[in-house]
Design a protein around this motif. Structure first.
Motif, PDB file in Angstrom:
ATOM      1  N   LEU A   1       0.883  -1.500  -0.105  1.00 20.92           N
ATOM      2  CA  LEU A   1       0.285  -0.045   0.260  1.00 20.92           C
ATOM      3  C   LEU A   1       0.804   1.169   0.260  1.00 20.92           C
ATOM      4  O   LEU A   1       2.216   0.912   0.836  1.00 20.92           O
ATOM      5  CB  LEU A   1      -0.657  -0.171   1.854  1.00 20.92           C
ATOM      6  N   MET A   2       0.468   2.232  -1.040  1.00 24.19           N
ATOM      7  CA  MET A   2       1.542   3.458  -0.792  1.00 24.19           C
ATOM      8  C   MET A   2       0.935   4.060  -1.266  1.00 24.19           C
ATOM      9  O   MET A   2      -0.220   4.063  -2.150  1.00 24.19           O
ATOM     10  CB  MET A   2       2.129   3.588  -1.902  1.00 24.19           C
ATOM     11  N   SER A   3       0.962   5.900  -0.548  1.00 18.59           N
ATOM     12  CA  SER A   3       0.089   6.695  -0.764  1.00 18.59           C
ATOM     13  C   SER A   3       1.330   8.277  -0.546  1.00 18.59           C
ATOM     14  O   SER A   3       1.728   8.306   0.494  1.00 18.59           O
ATOM     15  CB  SER A   3      -0.804   7.128   0.265  1.00 18.59           C
ATOM     16  N   GLY A   4       1.264   8.615  -2.088  1.00 17.94           N
ATOM     17  CA  GLY A   4       2.761   8.996  -1.954  1.00 17.94           C
ATOM     18  C   GLY A   4       2.493  10.977  -2.205  1.00 17.94           C
ATOM     19  O   GLY A   4       1.322  11.470  -1.541  1.00 17.94           O
ATOM     20  N   THR A   5       3.541  11.971  -1.916  1.00 21.75           N
ATOM     21  CA  THR A   5       3.133  12.977  -2.528  1.00 21.75           C
ATOM     22  C   THR A   5       2.634  13.732  -2.635  1.00 21.75           C
ATOM     23  O   THR A   5       2.018  14.691  -2.498  1.00 21.75           O
ATOM     24  CB  THR A   5       4.860  13.436  -1.933  1.00 21.75           C
TER      25      THR A   5
ATOM     26  N   SER B   1       2.576  -1.807   4.805  1.00 22.05           N
ATOM     27  CA  SER B   1       1.932  -0.271   4.604  1.00 22.05           C
ATOM     28  C   SER B   1       3.128   0.765   4.264  1.00 22.05           C
ATOM     29  O   SER B   1       3.994   1.034   5.678  1.00 22.05           O
ATOM     30  CB  SER B   1       0.603  -0.148   5.913  1.00 22.05           C
ATOM     31  N   HIS B   2       2.766   1.840   3.254  1.00 26.13           N
ATOM     32  CA  HIS B   2       4.008   2.869   3.567  1.00 26.13           C
ATOM     33  C   HIS B   2       3.424   4.078   4.940  1.00 26.13           C
ATOM     34  O   HIS B   2       3.883   4.653   5.724  1.00 26.13           O
ATOM     35  CB  HIS B   2       4.032   3.832   1.836  1.00 26.13           C
ATOM     36  N   GLY B   3       2.302   4.401   4.428  1.00 27.67           N
ATOM     37  CA  GLY B   3       1.382   4.858   5.230  1.00 27.67           C
ATOM     38  C   GLY B   3       1.424   6.584   4.825  1.00 27.67           C
ATOM     39  O   GLY B   3       1.732   6.542   3.339  1.00 27.67           O
ATOM     40  N   GLN B   4       1.021   8.082   5.152  1.00 30.43           N
ATOM     41  CA  GLN B   4       1.041   8.742   4.797  1.00 30.43           C
ATOM     42  C   GLN B   4       2.805  10.078   5.638  1.00 30.43           C
ATOM     43  O   GLN B   4       2.463   9.867   6.231  1.00 30.43           O
ATOM     44  CB  GLN B   4      -0.285   9.707   4.740  1.00 30.43           C
ATOM     45  N   THR B   5       3.751  10.513   4.367  1.00 34.17           N
ATOM     46  CA  THR B   5       4.520  10.625   5.060  1.00 34.17           C
ATOM     47  C   THR B   5       3.626  12.125   5.128  1.00 34.17           C
ATOM     48  O   THR B   5       3.262  12.825   4.322  1.00 34.17           O
ATOM     49  CB  THR B   5       5.217  11.389   4.217  1.00 34.17           C
ATOM     50  N   ILE B   6       3.352  13.214   5.902  1.00 36.79           N
ATOM     51  CA  ILE B   6       3.134  14.093   6.636  1.00 36.79           C
ATOM     52  C   ILE B   6       4.402  15.298   7.067  1.00 36.79           C
ATOM     53  O   ILE B   6       4.199  16.736   6.903  1.00 36.79           O
ATOM     54  CB  ILE B   6       2.323  14.054   8.058  1.00 36.79           C
ATOM     55  N   TRP B   7       5.723  14.962   7.003  1.00 37.80           N
ATOM     56  CA  TRP B   7       6.311  15.747   7.838  1.00 37.80           C
ATOM     57  C   TRP B   7       7.842  15.151   7.207  1.00 37.80           C
ATOM     58  O   TRP B   7       7.789  14.119   7.441  1.00 37.80           O
ATOM     59  CB  TRP B   7       6.330  16.649   8.888  1.00 37.80           C
TER      60      TRP B   7
ATOM     61  N   ALA C   1       3.844   0.986  -4.873  1.00 33.89           N
ATOM     62  CA  ALA C   1       3.513   0.367  -3.783  1.00 33.89           C
ATOM     63  C   ALA C   1       3.947  -1.390  -4.084  1.00 33.89           C
ATOM     64  O   ALA C   1       3.663  -1.753  -3.009  1.00 33.89           O
ATOM     65  CB  ALA C   1       1.365  -0.412  -4.765  1.00 33.89           C
ATOM     66  N   ILE C   2       4.549  -1.891  -5.351  1.00 33.78           N
ATOM     67  CA  ILE C   2       5.277  -2.863  -5.405  1.00 33.78           C
ATOM     68  C   ILE C   2       6.472  -2.625  -4.576  1.00 33.78           C
ATOM     69  O   ILE C   2       7.142  -3.588  -3.927  1.00 33.78           O
ATOM     70  CB  ILE C   2       6.027  -3.066  -6.721  1.00 33.78           C
ATOM     71  N   LEU C   3       7.439  -2.024  -4.013  1.00 36.90           N
ATOM     72  CA  LEU C   3       8.587  -1.360  -3.109  1.00 36.90           C
ATOM     73  C   LEU C   3       8.212  -2.203  -1.654  1.00 36.90           C
ATOM     74  O   LEU C   3       8.641  -2.270  -1.516  1.00 36.90           O
ATOM     75  CB  LEU C   3       9.552  -0.254  -3.966  1.00 36.90           C
ATOM     76  N   PHE C   4       6.886  -1.760  -1.519  1.00 35.70           N
ATOM     77  CA  PHE C   4       6.413  -1.739  -0.313  1.00 35.70           C
ATOM     78  C   PHE C   4       5.911  -3.843   0.366  1.00 35.70           C
ATOM     79  O   PHE C   4       6.935  -3.891   1.570  1.00 35.70           O
ATOM     80  CB  PHE C   4       5.675  -0.817   0.151  1.00 35.70           C
ATOM     81  N   ALA C   5       5.592  -3.711  -0.780  1.00 34.54           N
ATOM     82  CA  ALA C   5       5.104  -5.374  -0.944  1.00 34.54           C
ATOM     83  C   ALA C   5       6.861  -6.056  -0.545  1.00 34.54           C
ATOM     84  O   ALA C   5       7.501  -7.122  -0.046  1.00 34.54           O
ATOM     85  CB  ALA C   5       4.586  -6.172  -2.375  1.00 34.54           C
ATOM     86  N   VAL C   6       7.829  -6.132  -1.393  1.00 35.79           N
ATOM     87  CA  VAL C   6       9.222  -6.480  -1.665  1.00 35.79           C
ATOM     88  C   VAL C   6      10.268  -6.410  -0.723  1.00 35.79           C
ATOM     89  O   VAL C   6      10.160  -7.459   0.217  1.00 35.79           O
ATOM     90  CB  VAL C   6       9.944  -6.177  -2.334  1.00 35.79           C
ATOM     91  N   LEU C   7      10.088  -4.991   0.676  1.00 36.40           N
ATOM     92  CA  LEU C   7      10.462  -4.834   1.314  1.00 36.40           C
ATOM     93  C   LEU C   7       9.735  -5.337   2.898  1.00 36.40           C
ATOM     94  O   LEU C   7      10.462  -5.598   3.230  1.00 36.40           O
ATOM     95  CB  LEU C   7      10.153  -3.227   1.896  1.00 36.40           C
ATOM     96  N   ALA C   8       8.463  -6.111   2.642  1.00 37.03           N
ATOM     97  CA  ALA C   8       8.057  -6.581   3.739  1.00 37.03           C
ATOM     98  C   ALA C   8       8.566  -8.278   3.207  1.00 37.03           C
ATOM     99  O   ALA C   8       8.525  -9.127   4.585  1.00 37.03           O
ATOM    100  CB  ALA C   8       6.678  -6.595   3.608  1.00 37.03           C
ATOM    101  N   ASN C   9       9.002  -8.156   2.486  1.00 37.79           N
ATOM    102  CA  ASN C   9       8.737  -9.772   1.820  1.00 37.79           C
ATOM    103  C   ASN C   9      10.766  -9.377   2.390  1.00 37.79           C
ATOM    104  O   ASN C   9      11.048 -10.659   3.153  1.00 37.79           O
ATOM    105  CB  ASN C   9       8.477  -9.703   0.665  1.00 37.79           C
ATOM    106  N   GLU C  10      11.321  -9.157   2.304  1.00 39.81           N
ATOM    107  CA  GLU C  10      12.469  -9.287   2.803  1.00 39.81           C
ATOM    108  C   GLU C  10      12.733  -9.243   4.374  1.00 39.81           C
ATOM    109  O   GLU C  10      13.853  -9.694   5.005  1.00 39.81           O
ATOM    110  CB  GLU C  10      13.473  -7.486   2.190  1.00 39.81           C
TER     111      GLU C  10
END
Ligand SMILES: Nc1ncnc2c1ncn2[C@@H]1O[C@H](COP(=O)(O)OP(=O)(O)OP(=O)(O)O)[C@@H](O)[C@H]1O
Ligand SMILES: CC(=O)N[C@H]1[C@@H]2OC[C@@H](O2)[C@@H](O)[C@@H]1O[C@H](C)C(=O)O
Length: 387
Positions: A22-26, A112-118, A361-370
């Motif tokens: 899950l990715m919610s970007g800038t 889940s990346h979440g939302q960068t707020i700062w 969004a794939i990036l965060f799936a890969v990071l969790a997998n690692e």
């Protein structure tokens, strides 16, 4: 033993896992949801994208996210949005699963990346009393795990910061595994709200990654202000009708971020509507037409990407540039990049079988997998049990 820990160990030991990124970007345009089948890990990782959706945010929610990413906010608003982002993301995810004919039990892990707020790397906050980097993402992982019933890995940036890095870009960890091509300089260029790239050198040298400056964030601001009802300049069609204003471009390029040493990261905190307005004031370009403004901003994004690329890869070196992110749909921006990088080959990540809109969004799936199955040197993210 807590049976959820046994389940966690079992998922980590499986030969393959179904992970939703899950990715919610800038850009704050919506939530990207990527259902991935991850087989193996590290150099032997194989990822198949089974489903992908971008679910747009309602205008009022988008407005509240924009309002919370300001220097002065009500702390209560942050506290509430932390829970609300997670609840909305959980609801969107459950809706996607229903549409794909799947149940939460069909998914092993939520990443889940979440939302960068700062985002506050040291060069940006410049505080004498705190000499470290900092960043904050909201949309708590415990809420997601509890509301979806899916084991969740979230908040990936804090460990990177704790280890002395800026918390971004995290893309190189996955780009290395998904895109490395021996004998070819590959530049994975993501054109989201902010532009960033990973260079995978032809000689097998280590991946290099940096943000380069604004991607679409200021283009979107101008589109919203000048074309009511538009969230962005569709395919760059209005920018194509304008001409860059040399004075404004020079002023925008004089921002201190551009002289900071590489690698570096940033966010819309720096490249904000106020930065654009102040430079327009200083250069007497407040009445510049919207197409000219857009053309100037396209030139800013493209020239700063080229400058950063040439720092890592001085001409005549060439690269295969694989573009991802929403900016891959902006034909005017791609044409400007092609002009600034005449010897490189510009394509999208689809070239490597990764849809450009799904890449982050794939990036965060890969990071969790690692984190679950890979080497302990790369265990980013916090684990939330659903029970
Ligand atoms: N058809 C299109 N034409 C032009 N621009 C587009 C188009 N579709 C999307 N975009 C741009 O892409 C943006 C969304 O890109 P993306 O989802 O990659 O950003 P993000 O993930 O939020 O940002 P970041 O990667 O910085 O976190 C939109 O706000 C818009 O500017
Ligand atoms: C702090 C933060 O959220 N940074 C994002 C942002 O969006 C693009 C660029 O700035 C990149 O540095 C990063 O995201 C991607 C996914 C990354 O970490 O690689």
């Amino acid at each position: 033993m807590n049976p959820q820990l046994a389940r966690l160990a079992a998922v980590a030991a499986q030969p393959s896992r179904r992970i939703i990124g899950l990715m919610s970007g800038t850009s704050l345009d919506g939530l990207d949801v990527a259902l991935c089948r991850c087989t193996g890990h590290g150099a032997s990782l194989h990822v198949v994208l089974e489903q992908f959706a971008t679910v747009p945010y309602a205008a009022d929610f988008q407005q509240r996210l924009r309002a919370i990413s300001q220097p002065k906010v009500q702390l209560e608003d942050v506290v509430i949005l932390n829970a609300e982002v997670a609840r909305r993301h959980a609801a969107i995810l459950l809706q996607c699963l229903a549409e794909w004919g799947l149940a939460p039990a069909d998914v092993d892990v939520l990443a889940s990346h979440g939302q960068t707020i700062w985002h506050a790397p040291r060069h940006q906050h410049g505080r004498a009393d705190f000499g470290h980097h900092a960043t904050l993402q909201i949309g708590d992982g415990d809420h997601l795990a509890r509301l979806t019933g899916i084991l969740t890995v979230s908040d990936f940036r804090q460990k990177h910061v704790a280890a002395g890095y800026e918390g971004a870009p995290l893309a190189p960890f996955a780009d290395e595994l998904l895109f490395r091509k021996p004998g070819v300089n590959r530049l994975l260029l993501n054109l989201g709200g902010i532009a960033n790239f990973t260079l995978l050198p032809a000689d097998g040298g280590p991946a290099q990654a940096t943000d380069t400056g604004p991607g679409n964030t200021l283009l979107d601001t101008v589109a919203r202000q000048h074309y009511p009802g538009l969230a962005y300049d569709p395919d760059g069609q209005y920018a194509a009708q304008g001409r860059p204003h040399a004075g404004l471009l020079a002023a925008l390029r004089s921002h201190p971020f551009f002289t900071e040493p590489f690698p570096k990261t940033t966010g819309p905190e720096l490249f904000s509507p106020a930065y654009l307005a102040e430079n327009q004031r200083q250069t007497n370009t407040k009445s510049l037409s919207a197409p000219d403004l857009l053309a100037t901003l396209v030139e800013l994004t493209a020239s700063m990407v080229a400058e950063a690329m040439h720092y890592y890869l001085p001409p005549p070196a060439t690269a295969e540039v694989l573009v991802s992110g929403g900016g891959a749909h902006n034909a005017t921006l791609l044409a400007a990049l092609a002009r600034h990088l005449p010897t490189s080959h510009l394509r999208t990540t689809a070239e490597a079988a990764v849809p450009p809109d799904a890449k982050e969004a794939i990036l965060f799936a890969v990071l969790a997998n690692e984190t679950l199955a890979g080497s302990p040197t790369l265990s980013l993210g916090k684990i939330s049990l659903p029970g």
